[in-house]
Design a protein around this motif. Sequence first.
Motif: not given
Length: 804
Positions: A130-133, A180-181, A115-117
């Motif tokens: 952490g972080r996302g895109f 991590v989601l 997927w796109t950010s």
Amino acid sequence: MIVREFRGAWRRLLARPGYTCLSTGMLGVGLGVLLFLFSLIDTLVLQPLPFPHADRLLAIGEVHDNGSGIGDIESSQYLDLHGRLQGLDEDGAYASVGLGMDHGNGTSFYSGTLWTSSMMDLLGVKPLLGRGFGAADDVPDAAPVVLIGETLWRHEFDADPAVIGRAVRVNGEWATVVGVLPAAFGFPGVSQLWMPLQPRAGQHDSVYMAGRLKPGVSLVQARSQLGALDGQLRQRSKSWQMQRALTAKPLAVSFAPEDMLRWVWLMFAAAALVLLLACVNVANLQLVQTLSRRRELALRSALGSSRGRLMLGVLAESLMLGMMSLALALPIVHWGNRWIISAYMTADRQAPGFQHFGISGGVLMFAVAVAFFTTALAGLIPAWRASHADMQDALREGSKGSGGAFARIAKSLVVMEIVLTVVLLVGAGTFVRSLNQLLAVPAAGGGDASHVLTAEVALPPKAYAKDEQRIRFFNTLAERLRADPQVLDATAANTVPGARLGSHEMIGAKGRSRPSGGWTEAQMGIVDGHFLDTYGVHLLSGRFFDTRDRAGSQPVAVIDHKTAVALWPGQEAVGQSLVLYPEQPWATTVTVVGVIEPLQLDTQMERSVPGFLVPLQQSQGMSPLAAVGLAVRTRADAHAYGPRLTALVRSVDAQAAVHYVHSQSHLMASGRIGLLVLTQVFSALGLIALLLAAAGLYGVLAFSVAQRTREFGIRRAIGAGNAAIVREVARQLLWQLGLGLGIGLLLAWPWSGLLADPNLHTQAYDMRVFVPVLLVVVLVAMFASLVPMIRALRVAPAIALRYD
């Protein structure tokens, strides 16, 4: 007063356990089925998507032929649309994929999402760690990064926070874990890995697009803006399936299309009929109980009890039955939801992670409301009759007698039961016949589909960036499989007959103008030269693909008999020229070298259209090539060969991940899962209705015989024989049955029309359904009347004359 009436009602229920259990069971089953289907509606329709501003989220994609749901678009189309729809304040794209990950313990396959950010902002998801895109991750050739799911993190990485920044191999390429989601997040399905989509201009990969409306912008306005861009975008797309018009719909439609909701509502309506049938039966039972209490009710009335007090006593009994029925219904709802989940998991179909099938607060409130309504419906007529009984007549007749008014009401209710049963059985018969027709269709070539093992292989994208590299891999792998003594034959193809489609394309005969009905839509499959032998498909004329059909040689195709008839009726098709994508700048001409038997490449649930095959060696540049998989015809059980298949794939490339390993028969059954669920639900409803109607008919006939015992005894005493007694009992049965069947047919006729659906192969007004239904109802009615008939024949005059 109220407490006293409820205590009395409870004592009466305890004193008659048979009546109490039967009434509770009938109402509980009817209520349970209705609540189960309402819980589906609650999950699919009533509950909003668990994302911020869910009412403003849209899905943008192609219009399907039947107008239901919404399709995908090409990644290049997404780039053309991205940021150009002024009515959206955000848009993004995503695609479900299979990803192979190796973090030191070998490559394992996981469900994943590209997927796109912007999708993370659209859905409001925040990483647990952490972080996302970010926008930088969307750039093609950016450093590979990956998000992992909480479940994967806990099971495979021991919930180690140091996983952030760790390098793992995903599809053969090193990627850095950046976040991590949470496990509670699931979109579009139950994914464990997420990677940036990184769409490129000119790509034809299929993706799904989502967007969020700006405040104050309507769906109609967004569709108008999309329509203005539609024509321009379609001119740029090479794939025919992306030539269809685009539309925008609420995002929820992506997960619960309109045709699915239509069937859920129809099942709900059928369940409501079953509950009504149960109410009618319980009302009949309560009428009988009220009749047996006529003397008591008359005495209470004579002593000053009001009509309202008498009605309250009967309604209290009905209310207590309703509450006990609710206690029985809730487990049925739970089991029903577990069954629906199990059915779809067996077919390898998982609901989105945010859809939870179960008993929610809304379902509980609806359950209580329906239980009270059911109570009122089942108890209203008995309560009204109890409060309007003639006191002098009741005291004069005692506890036995003709009960004329009560009997007339009971008989009328039985007619209603027969009507509802006919309607429900017609629905069940319609689906059972459709399913049987599909099950009677053999697999391609009539071979044993349980001996064909299929699998998909996820190849490292960078190592196999070119089509030639992918083709070489599958050629090598297929040769190794065919050399295995356990294998009869093996093929590489992007289609599984009767289960998985390659693609839909438009075709025409060379030298002919566009037909008035448009170009021919056909199913296309990319296959190697062993496709026919692996699946047992018969060649009718010409030849199949061989070493002559390689890259750079004359493009060829093999068509099925339906294509030959459609394009060259009455002519020899072999040697003719077939045009793919006619009237398009990228139109391609191929020579027909063979004709095979009619071949359904798509699932059996899809409409049957002409089909054709092109050789794998000549498929460079065709976007469906990305979905090439394997099929192996084994000597023994296909599933037992799965581990061996995986080992052979890894012997060619250790980073290749094998997934979706199933027999052809399993895939074919998975394609029928929707029809199977509908068939089982309607069959269960029809069976329940039949049993309830039989019980109701038996109860009324038995009650009638008991009420007429004295009459039958007198008839016996004056010389009436068995035939005369049978005629008396049969007369009541026949008029109820005849009237019920007549009204039932009148209502079942339009009901059958509602159930007709070409996608499900269900037919309206099918006499092969109506006639058996009538015969079944007649036979069950005769069986239900058998015991009362025998009792009537056994009436002895001496005993009957003492009957009071």
